[in-house]
Every structure is written in C-alpha cells, then in structure tokens.
Design a protein around this motif. Structure first.
Motif, PDB file in Angstrom:
ATOM      1  N   THR A   2      58.646  38.070  68.901  1.00 15.95           N
ATOM      2  CA  THR A   2      57.653  38.290  67.879  1.00 15.95           C
ATOM      3  C   THR A   2      57.290  39.574  68.055  1.00 15.95           C
ATOM      4  OG1 THR A   2      56.884  36.153  68.512  1.00 15.95           O
ATOM      5  CG2 THR A   2      55.383  37.341  67.219  1.00 15.95           C
ATOM      6  N   SER A   3      57.100  40.283  66.663  1.00 12.60           N
ATOM      7  CA  SER A   3      56.605  41.397  66.429  1.00 12.60           C
ATOM      8  C   SER A   3      55.217  41.273  65.865  1.00 12.60           C
ATOM      9  CB  SER A   3      57.508  42.346  65.385  1.00 12.60           C
ATOM     10  OG  SER A   3      58.725  42.576  66.108  1.00 12.60           O
ATOM     11  N   SER A   4      54.648  42.640  65.944  1.00 14.12           N
ATOM     12  CA  SER A   4      53.049  42.807  65.534  1.00 14.12           C
ATOM     13  C   SER A   4      52.950  44.151  64.581  1.00 14.12           C
ATOM     14  CB  SER A   4      52.106  42.768  66.523  1.00 14.12           C
ATOM     15  OG  SER A   4      51.022  42.775  66.246  1.00 14.12           O
ATOM     16  N   THR A   5      52.193  43.925  63.748  1.00 10.70           N
ATOM     17  CA  THR A   5      51.779  45.132  62.914  1.00 10.70           C
ATOM     18  C   THR A   5      50.959  46.062  63.949  1.00 10.70           C
ATOM     19  OG1 THR A   5      49.897  44.358  61.888  1.00 10.70           O
ATOM     20  CG2 THR A   5      51.935  44.396  60.700  1.00 10.70           C
ATOM     21  N   TRP A   6      50.682  47.436  63.533  1.00 10.41           N
ATOM     22  CA  TRP A   6      49.555  47.971  64.200  1.00 10.41           C
ATOM     23  C   TRP A   6      48.138  47.439  64.272  1.00 10.41           C
ATOM     24  CZ3 TRP A   6      49.549  51.018  68.194  1.00 10.41           C
ATOM     25  CH2 TRP A   6      48.341  51.895  68.383  1.00 10.41           C
ATOM     26  N   ALA A   7      47.837  47.242  62.742  1.00 11.43           N
ATOM     27  CA  ALA A   7      46.582  46.453  62.453  1.00 11.43           C
ATOM     28  C   ALA A   7      46.420  45.416  63.278  1.00 11.43           C
ATOM     29  CB  ALA A   7      46.519  46.191  61.051  1.00 11.43           C
ATOM     30  N   ALA A   8      47.451  44.313  63.345  1.00  9.12           N
ATOM     31  CA  ALA A   8      47.100  43.185  63.965  1.00  9.12           C
ATOM     32  C   ALA A   8      46.905  43.635  65.746  1.00  9.12           C
ATOM     33  CB  ALA A   8      48.280  42.423  64.029  1.00  9.12           C
ATOM     34  N   PHE A   9      47.659  44.552  66.099  1.00  2.00           N
ATOM     35  CA  PHE A   9      47.483  45.023  67.572  1.00  2.00           C
ATOM     36  C   PHE A   9      45.926  45.668  67.848  1.00  2.00           C
ATOM     37  CE2 PHE A   9      48.025  49.039  70.582  1.00  2.00           C
ATOM     38  CZ  PHE A   9      47.612  48.266  71.525  1.00  2.00           C
ATOM     39  N   ARG A  10      45.568  46.416  66.775  1.00  5.34           N
ATOM     40  CA  ARG A  10      44.134  46.909  66.835  1.00  5.34           C
ATOM     41  C   ARG A  10      43.154  45.837  66.858  1.00  5.34           C
ATOM     42  NH1 ARG A  10      42.966  52.163  66.668  1.00  5.34           N
ATOM     43  NH2 ARG A  10      40.931  52.761  66.413  1.00  5.34           N
ATOM     44  N   ALA A  11      43.317  44.896  65.975  1.00  4.64           N
ATOM     45  CA  ALA A  11      42.403  43.799  65.936  1.00  4.64           C
ATOM     46  C   ALA A  11      42.250  42.883  67.107  1.00  4.64           C
ATOM     47  CB  ALA A  11      42.664  42.860  64.779  1.00  4.64           C
ATOM     48  N   ALA A  12      43.479  42.758  67.570  1.00  5.24           N
ATOM     49  CA  ALA A  12      43.647  41.960  69.028  1.00  5.24           C
ATOM     50  C   ALA A  12      43.084  42.522  70.347  1.00  5.24           C
ATOM     51  CB  ALA A  12      45.110  41.438  69.140  1.00  5.24           C
ATOM     52  N   GLU A  13      43.408  44.113  70.311  1.00  6.49           N
ATOM     53  CA  GLU A  13      42.904  44.728  71.620  1.00  6.49           C
ATOM     54  C   GLU A  13      42.386  46.024  71.242  1.00  6.49           C
ATOM     55  OE1 GLU A  13      42.983  43.702  74.441  1.00  6.49           O
ATOM     56  OE2 GLU A  13      44.008  41.700  74.199  1.00  6.49           O
ATOM     57  N   SER A 146      51.927  42.786  74.626  1.00 10.43           N
ATOM     58  CA  SER A 146      52.981  42.192  73.751  1.00 10.43           C
ATOM     59  C   SER A 146      52.305  41.395  72.610  1.00 10.43           C
ATOM     60  CB  SER A 146      54.028  41.510  74.491  1.00 10.43           C
ATOM     61  OG  SER A 146      54.817  42.314  75.332  1.00 10.43           O
ATOM     62  N   PRO A 147      52.826  41.197  71.456  1.00  6.69           N
ATOM     63  CA  PRO A 147      52.235  40.217  70.534  1.00  6.69           C
ATOM     64  C   PRO A 147      52.164  38.765  71.137  1.00  6.69           C
ATOM     65  CG  PRO A 147      54.070  41.426  69.532  1.00  6.69           C
ATOM     66  CD  PRO A 147      54.051  41.724  70.915  1.00  6.69           C
ATOM     67  N   GLY A 148      50.947  38.286  70.812  1.00  3.57           N
ATOM     68  CA  GLY A 148      50.574  36.827  71.263  1.00  3.57           C
ATOM     69  C   GLY A 148      49.804  36.947  72.616  1.00  3.57           C
ATOM     70  N   GLY A 149      49.796  37.949  73.392  1.00  2.00           N
ATOM     71  CA  GLY A 149      49.141  37.783  74.652  1.00  2.00           C
ATOM     72  C   GLY A 149      48.136  38.836  74.833  1.00  2.00           C
ATOM     73  N   PRO A 150      47.402  38.721  75.793  1.00  2.00           N
ATOM     74  CA  PRO A 150      46.442  39.681  76.105  1.00  2.00           C
ATOM     75  C   PRO A 150      46.995  40.962  76.735  1.00  2.00           C
ATOM     76  CG  PRO A 150      46.362  38.141  77.968  1.00  2.00           C
ATOM     77  CD  PRO A 150      47.454  37.690  76.865  1.00  2.00           C
ATOM     78  N   VAL A 151      46.131  42.083  76.876  1.00  2.00           N
ATOM     79  CA  VAL A 151      46.692  43.260  77.763  1.00  2.00           C
ATOM     80  C   VAL A 151      46.743  42.819  79.342  1.00  2.00           C
ATOM     81  CG1 VAL A 151      46.105  45.611  78.676  1.00  2.00           C
ATOM     82  CG2 VAL A 151      45.563  44.875  76.396  1.00  2.00           C
ATOM     83  N   ARG A 152      47.967  43.125  79.891  1.00  2.00           N
ATOM     84  CA  ARG A 152      48.193  42.791  81.440  1.00  2.00           C
ATOM     85  C   ARG A 152      47.837  43.867  82.003  1.00  2.00           C
ATOM     86  NH1 ARG A 152      51.909  40.962  78.303  1.00  2.00           N
ATOM     87  NH2 ARG A 152      53.486  42.600  79.180  1.00  2.00           N
ATOM     88  N   THR A 153      47.272  44.085  83.165  1.00  2.00           N
ATOM     89  CA  THR A 153      47.167  45.410  84.122  1.00  2.00           C
ATOM     90  C   THR A 153      47.659  45.079  85.450  1.00  2.00           C
ATOM     91  OG1 THR A 153      45.166  45.612  82.924  1.00  2.00           O
ATOM     92  CG2 THR A 153      45.451  46.801  84.959  1.00  2.00           C
TER      93      THR A 153
END
Length: 157
Positions: A2-13, A146-153
C-alpha cells in the motif's frame, strides 16, 4: 504494498511528517536512487519540492533518472547530510513510487512559483516508507512509518 500520498502521511502523522519535511528543506540538493533498465541502482542528485500538500520531483527532459522512473516508478530518496556532516536533524530516507504528471494545468500550477527550466518532467510521489534516524543522547533512534500503521520507534545504545 500500500502506498500513501504525502498529504495522507501528513494527516496521519503530522509531527513526524513535519520533522521529515524540515530535514529535506534544510538543504537544496539530495540523493535519488532509481533503477536502471538492468535492475542495478542509479544514484543522482536532485531537488525536492513540497507544494500543494504533496512531495514533487522535477527533472530535466530525458534525464536518465526521469527515464528510469518512467520505466519503473520505484525510488529511494535520501537527505543531504549537510556541509559539516553533523546530521543535525537526523538522517531521513523516503521510499516509494514516483508518477509522472503530464497534465498541462497541473504543470502550469507547479511552475508558477518554482520556475524550473522548461521543458521538464514532473513526478508526484507516493510513499511506501519513511525513516528518520537520529542520535538522542547516547542512543541511536530509528523512527519509521509505512501506510496504514503508526510511527514505530526503535532505540539502540
């Protein structure tokens, strides 16, 4: 994948996206990895552009990197380490797919403020993974998304 746009990434995280964008905007030139016709990697320099809520790559007409992306849209983009090699703000890598934008209206909108040499290729980015590696105190800290998940640290000493 699955891919994501920058806008979707920015909205999610939003805070992670802001740190990544800030790191790219600190320097003008970065390193792009594309795939040659034989599958081997090609590394070239280029400028990145964050506009209209998206991440864009502009390239000279018929450049090798543009030909590579037209044939196979997969790429990796790595931030410039900086003049003093301090890696202030971390080390950032984005991988995904780049799709050429050919619609005259979209290109005209992009050109309004950027003024690239014309003619040019314009690619809109879709993200598969975003990784930021930094040193915090005595730890190496790797944040990835990655798309569909949270930031992992992950933290390493």
């Amino acid at each position: 994948m699955t891919s994501s746009t920058w806008a979707a990434f920015r909205a999610a995280e939003p805070s992670f996206a802001e740190s990544v964008q800030s790191r790219f905007e600190r320097y003008r030139h970065h390193v792009l990895a594309t795939l040659r016709k034989d599958g081997s990697p090609r590394l070239t320099g280029l400028e990145v552009n964050f506009r209209f809520g998206e991440l864009w790559l502009g390239m000279m007409v018929d450049s090798f990197k543009a030909r590579d992306l037209a044939r196979d849209p997969r790429f990796a983009l790595h931030t410039n380490p900086g003049a003093d090699d301090s890696m202030d703000g971390g080390d950032v890598r984005i991988s995904g797919r780049a799709y050429e934008v050919t619609e005259p209206e979209a290109k005209a909108r992009f050109v309004e403020d950027v003024k690239p040499p014309e003619p040019f290729h314009l690619f809109r980015i879709e993200l598969d993974e975003v990784v930021r590696t930094s040193v915090e105190g005595d730890e190496l800290v790797v944040r990835s998304w990655s798309p569909g998940g949270p930031v992992r640290t992950q933290r390493r000493r």
